[in-house]
Scaffold this motif. Structure first.
Motif, PDB file in Angstrom:
ATOM      1  N   MET A 540       0.701  -1.297  -0.098  1.00 51.13           N
ATOM      2  CA  MET A 540      -0.039  -0.049   0.024  1.00 51.13           C
ATOM      3  C   MET A 540       0.962   1.267   0.042  1.00 51.13           C
ATOM      4  O   MET A 540       0.720   2.193  -0.777  1.00 51.13           O
ATOM      5  N   CYS A 541       1.963   1.256   0.894  1.00 53.98           N
ATOM      6  CA  CYS A 541       2.601   2.487   0.977  1.00 53.98           C
ATOM      7  C   CYS A 541       3.514   2.643  -0.302  1.00 53.98           C
ATOM      8  O   CYS A 541       3.703   3.701  -1.166  1.00 53.98           O
ATOM      9  N   GLU A 542       3.895   1.489  -1.274  1.00 56.47           N
ATOM     10  CA  GLU A 542       4.669   1.600  -2.323  1.00 56.47           C
ATOM     11  C   GLU A 542       3.602   2.214  -3.402  1.00 56.47           C
ATOM     12  O   GLU A 542       3.936   3.036  -4.246  1.00 56.47           O
ATOM     13  N   ALA A 543       2.346   1.744  -3.307  1.00 59.90           N
ATOM     14  CA  ALA A 543       1.468   2.331  -4.433  1.00 59.90           C
ATOM     15  C   ALA A 543       0.986   3.858  -4.244  1.00 59.90           C
ATOM     16  O   ALA A 543       1.081   4.615  -5.184  1.00 59.90           O
ATOM     17  N   LEU A 544       1.019   4.242  -3.133  1.00 59.39           N
ATOM     18  CA  LEU A 544       0.875   5.598  -2.636  1.00 59.39           C
ATOM     19  C   LEU A 544       2.122   6.603  -3.214  1.00 59.39           C
ATOM     20  O   LEU A 544       1.849   7.556  -3.673  1.00 59.39           O
ATOM     21  N   LEU A 545       3.219   5.940  -3.010  1.00 59.58           N
ATOM     22  CA  LEU A 545       4.469   6.670  -3.459  1.00 59.58           C
ATOM     23  C   LEU A 545       4.677   6.737  -4.846  1.00 59.58           C
ATOM     24  O   LEU A 545       5.030   7.635  -5.567  1.00 59.58           O
ATOM     25  N   THR A 546       4.328   5.634  -5.475  1.00 56.44           N
ATOM     26  CA  THR A 546       4.243   5.430  -7.137  1.00 56.44           C
ATOM     27  C   THR A 546       3.217   6.551  -7.552  1.00 56.44           C
ATOM     28  O   THR A 546       3.286   7.298  -8.627  1.00 56.44           O
ATOM     29  N   LEU A 547       1.996   6.574  -6.967  1.00 56.05           N
ATOM     30  CA  LEU A 547       0.979   7.675  -7.445  1.00 56.05           C
ATOM     31  C   LEU A 547       1.641   9.122  -7.219  1.00 56.05           C
ATOM     32  O   LEU A 547       1.330   9.914  -8.029  1.00 56.05           O
ATOM     33  N   LEU A 548       2.258   9.369  -6.107  1.00 58.09           N
ATOM     34  CA  LEU A 548       2.879  10.602  -5.750  1.00 58.09           C
ATOM     35  C   LEU A 548       3.891  11.069  -6.968  1.00 58.09           C
ATOM     36  O   LEU A 548       4.119  12.185  -7.152  1.00 58.09           O
ATOM     37  N   VAL A 549       4.776   9.873  -7.468  1.00 61.02           N
ATOM     38  CA  VAL A 549       5.826  10.202  -8.386  1.00 61.02           C
ATOM     39  C   VAL A 549       5.068  10.642  -9.502  1.00 61.02           C
ATOM     40  O   VAL A 549       5.621  11.451 -10.378  1.00 61.02           O
ATOM     41  N   GLU A 550       3.910   9.984 -10.106  1.00 60.78           N
ATOM     42  CA  GLU A 550       3.068  10.357 -11.162  1.00 60.78           C
ATOM     43  C   GLU A 550       2.593  11.904 -11.180  1.00 60.78           C
ATOM     44  O   GLU A 550       2.564  12.410 -12.110  1.00 60.78           O
ATOM     45  N   LEU A 551       1.975  12.160  -9.896  1.00 62.87           N
ATOM     46  CA  LEU A 551       1.551  13.438  -9.728  1.00 62.87           C
ATOM     47  C   LEU A 551       2.534  14.519 -10.099  1.00 62.87           C
ATOM     48  O   LEU A 551       2.273  15.613 -10.518  1.00 62.87           O
ATOM     49  N   ARG A 552       3.795  14.289  -9.403  1.00 61.08           N
ATOM     50  CA  ARG A 552       4.828  15.026  -9.600  1.00 61.08           C
ATOM     51  C   ARG A 552       5.245  15.274 -11.110  1.00 61.08           C
ATOM     52  O   ARG A 552       5.399  16.336 -11.781  1.00 61.08           O
ATOM     53  N   ASN A 553       5.466  14.208 -11.883  1.00 60.57           N
ATOM     54  CA  ASN A 553       5.635  14.179 -13.247  1.00 60.57           C
ATOM     55  C   ASN A 553       4.403  15.041 -14.125  1.00 60.57           C
ATOM     56  O   ASN A 553       4.722  15.662 -15.190  1.00 60.57           O
ATOM     57  N   MET A 554       3.286  14.880 -13.680  1.00 58.79           N
ATOM     58  CA  MET A 554       2.157  15.595 -14.219  1.00 58.79           C
ATOM     59  C   MET A 554       2.209  17.155 -14.299  1.00 58.79           C
ATOM     60  O   MET A 554       1.918  17.871 -14.675  1.00 58.79           O
ATOM     61  N   LYS A 555       2.790  17.447 -12.980  1.00 58.21           N
ATOM     62  CA  LYS A 555       2.843  19.075 -12.652  1.00 58.21           C
ATOM     63  C   LYS A 555       4.127  19.406 -13.503  1.00 58.21           C
ATOM     64  O   LYS A 555       4.116  20.604 -14.243  1.00 58.21           O
ATOM     65  N   ASN A 556       4.882  18.634 -13.756  1.00 60.49           N
ATOM     66  CA  ASN A 556       6.176  19.021 -14.441  1.00 60.49           C
ATOM     67  C   ASN A 556       5.921  18.932 -15.854  1.00 60.49           C
ATOM     68  O   ASN A 556       6.787  18.856 -16.929  1.00 60.49           O
ATOM     69  N   GLY A 557       4.830  18.168 -16.568  1.00 61.08           N
ATOM     70  CA  GLY A 557       4.394  18.130 -17.680  1.00 61.08           C
ATOM     71  C   GLY A 557       4.912  17.040 -18.485  1.00 61.08           C
ATOM     72  O   GLY A 557       4.942  16.953 -19.749  1.00 61.08           O
ATOM     73  N   LEU A 558       5.346  15.911 -17.720  1.00 62.78           N
ATOM     74  CA  LEU A 558       5.983  15.007 -18.241  1.00 62.78           C
ATOM     75  C   LEU A 558       5.006  13.593 -18.628  1.00 62.78           C
ATOM     76  O   LEU A 558       5.320  12.894 -19.476  1.00 62.78           O
ATOM     77  N   GLU A 559       3.899  13.705 -18.048  1.00 64.33           N
ATOM     78  CA  GLU A 559       2.830  12.611 -18.123  1.00 64.33           C
ATOM     79  C   GLU A 559       1.302  13.410 -18.220  1.00 64.33           C
ATOM     80  O   GLU A 559       1.001  14.637 -17.866  1.00 64.33           O
ATOM     81  N   GLN A 560       0.422  12.748 -18.790  1.00 61.24           N
ATOM     82  CA  GLN A 560      -0.998  13.191 -19.077  1.00 61.24           C
ATOM     83  C   GLN A 560      -1.596  13.063 -17.594  1.00 61.24           C
ATOM     84  O   GLN A 560      -1.450  12.179 -16.721  1.00 61.24           O
ATOM     85  N   PRO A 561      -2.668  13.955 -17.398  1.00 65.47           N
ATOM     86  CA  PRO A 561      -3.099  14.012 -15.953  1.00 65.47           C
ATOM     87  C   PRO A 561      -4.104  12.930 -15.871  1.00 65.47           C
ATOM     88  O   PRO A 561      -4.333  12.261 -16.803  1.00 65.47           O
ATOM     89  N   LEU A 562      -4.568  12.675 -14.599  1.00 68.05           N
ATOM     90  CA  LEU A 562      -5.321  11.573 -14.305  1.00 68.05           C
ATOM     91  C   LEU A 562      -6.953  11.793 -14.845  1.00 68.05           C
ATOM     92  O   LEU A 562      -7.291  12.806 -15.026  1.00 68.05           O
TER      93      LEU A 562
END
Length: 562
Positions: A540-562
């Motif tokens: 569960m902790c790994e999934a939360l941190l993985t989602l947090l990394v994706e949110l950072r990448n979206m803020k930086n414009g590297l990935e599509q938003p959710l």
């Protein structure tokens, strides 16, 4: 030899006759020289004796007149003093009567007369002004004209002087009942005021008691979920579906957490007394080759104190590794991490990559508020008990619990806003309240017993070794189930046992609401009963941190938003 008999003062008649006889006897004893001489001497003695008797009588009359004069003067002085005293009392009564009469528009005229000892009569009249000003001055002026009229030359006191005082005393004595009525009125009013004061004090006490009872029964009903109604708070975004997808991939063996961050786990309240707090998660991340640390903070310290410690801890990690830090705080650890970003954002904005708050009472918790709320029944006694447990037994700070109340959280969030430039995730769950959970035991530590022989882990009963670790198990899940049932019955709110779901949502964050029955301690401790088909706390902790990394990448414009 000639003898002269002088009159004596204060001589009684009996003594006077005795003196006369003695003088006559002495004269009789005188020798007879000749008849003419004897006659002359006898006439002379008789004259002298008559003069002595006359002087004696005059002296006695003077003495009696002097005594009568003293008695008359004393009687006059006594009558004067009594007259002035009664006049003084009468003036007090008349003053009050005049004030009452003036209210009805009547102007009274007061007259009095004094009979003096010398036959004169002094009459005075007094008419108070219409406006009621100068009453006392005019009264004093009329009274000062009277003087002590005592005729010291008079020697006889007539009965008229006494009879003239009696009617005045009788007349002026009639004013004494007015004073009795006034005293009774004042006493009655004092009793009425005292009774009214007692009734008012009793009313205030009853009102305070009713207010305390209402405040106790009301509890935190008006405070739960206040963040959703506070003006100016940004809305939240649901990220549960993406979280469940990442969790399923992790259970299938796909681990995508990058090694470009340092992962810092921040424990919550009373974590210093649980040695296994976050230990399994840290080992799990270390096996994957990730840099993971557990923050060394005093969990029973205040939020502002831990915020400063975390700020220094993050700076040391950043300058030591050169990598940004991903924060994951559980319970009060999430509050401490958010406070560090709010207070020291200018120093940490380039050093922190994201923050995940797991079951954190960001808006407050009813458990802390109901224990420390002022104005409720037993508030002082409850506070003393908590201070004894936290300050004396655990060696902590009572502010650690106070900072989790709704009052303190409202004050802190209003004063220190959390920046939205950083990715935020808020995770909350609901505890299981089924009867079967009461038998669930949770391991919080292990004890080293080198002298106790225990079987090996391969379930061999014949091979015994010494120096094994004995797990320390306590029914945390059962306690959380009871607390969750209490919050649901009293407030109708779903919770993990300590934090309600609405209070765990951080404004402007991505909210994760898994459809799982997880209590407040499940994310950091492992239970004895494990279901292999369900994910554990490490995944569960790994999934939360993985989602947090994706949110950072979206803020930086590297990935599509959710």
């Amino acid at each position: 030899m000639n003898r002269t008999v002088l009159p004596r003062q204060h001589v009684s008649p009996a003594c006077s006759e005795r003196i006369d006889k003695q003088q006559t006897h002495n004269l009789v004893k005188l020798p007879r020289i000749s008849e003419d001489a004897t006659l002359e001497r006898t006439d002379c003695c008789n004259q002298k004796l008559g003069k002595a008797k006359e002087e004696y009588k005059n002296h006695q009359a003077a003495i009696s007149c002097h005594q009568i004069g003293k008695k008359g003067n004393l009687l006059r002085l006594t009558s004067y003093i009594s007259d002035r005293f009664i006049q003084f009392i009468e003036d007090l009564v008349l003053r009050d009567a005049i004030r009452c009469i003036e209210n009805f528009g009547v102007t009274p005229t007061i007259s009095s007369s004094v009979c003096c000892s010398n036959g004169y009569t002094i009459s005075t009249s007094w008419k108070p002004p219409q406006c009621g000003i100068g009453i006392c001055e005019n009264n004093r002026a009329s009274y000062n004209t009277r003087e002590l009229l005592v005729d010291t030359r008079s020697l006889i006191v007539h009965a008229s002087h006494i009879t003239a005082i009696v009617p005045s005393i009788c007349y002026k004595g009639l004013t004494l009942p007015l004073y009795g009525i006034q005293y009774a009125w004042n006493l009655g009013m004092a009793s009425f005021r005292y009774s009214f004061l007692c009734i008012r004090c009793a009313h205030d006490q009853v009102h305070r008691l009713v207010s305390r009872v209402r405040k106790t029964l009301r509890g935190s009903y008006d405070d739960i979920g206040w963040l959703q109604h506070a003006p100016g708070m940004p809305p939240v975004q649901d990220g549960t579906s993406r979280f469940l997808e990442l969790l399923a991939d992790i259970r299938d063996g796909e681990h995508t957490l990058p090694n470009s961050f340092v992962y810092l786990l921040i424990p919550g309240l009373f974590s210093n007394h649980g040695p296994l707090y976050f230990v399994a998660t840290k080992k799990f991340f270390s096996k994957m080759g990730l840099a993971c640390h557990i923050a060394k903070v005093h969990s029973e310290a205040s939020v502002e104190h831990n915020a400063l410690v975390l700020k220094q801890y993050i700076e040391e990690i950043y300058w030591g590794s050169g990598k940004p830090v991903m924060l994951l705080g559980h319970s009060k650890g999430g509050i401490d991490a958010a406070a560090a970003l709010s207070l020291y954002w200018s120093n940490l904005k380039n050093k922190v990559a994201g923050l995940a708050l797991v079951q954190s009472p960001y808006g407050g918790t009813p458990v802390a508020s109901d224990m420390l709320r002022e104005g409720q029944i037993g508030d002082k006694e409850t506070r003393r008990i908590m201070e004894l447990l936290i300050c004396k037994v655990i060696k902590g700070d009572i502010r650690a619990l106070e900072d989790l109340t709704y009052e303190k959280r409202k004050e802190f969030i209003t004063k220190h806003e959390l920046s939205l430039d950083i990715p935020l995730i808020s995770f909350h769950s609901e505890a299981r309240i089924a009867p079967g959970v009461l038998a669930t035991m949770t391991q919080i530590a292990h004890a080293e017993l080198p002298w106790l022989p225990l079987p090996k882990s391969d379930h061999s009963d014949t091979c015994l070794v010494s120096g094994r670790q004995v797990p320390v198990m306590i029914p945390i899940s059962a306690a959380m189930a009871v607390c969750a049932l209490h919050l649901q019955l009293r407030y109708g709110e779903k919770s993990d046992g300590l934090v309600t779901c609405r209070d765990a949502q951080v404004p402007g964050s991505v909210v994760v609401r898994p459809n799982m029955k997880l209590d407040h301690a499940w994310m950091v401790y492992s239970s004895k009963k494990k279901n292999p088909t369900e994910p554990d706390a490490r995944e569960m902790c790994e999934a939360l941190l993985t989602l947090l990394v994706e949110l950072r990448n979206m803020k930086n414009g590297l990935e599509q938003p959710l």
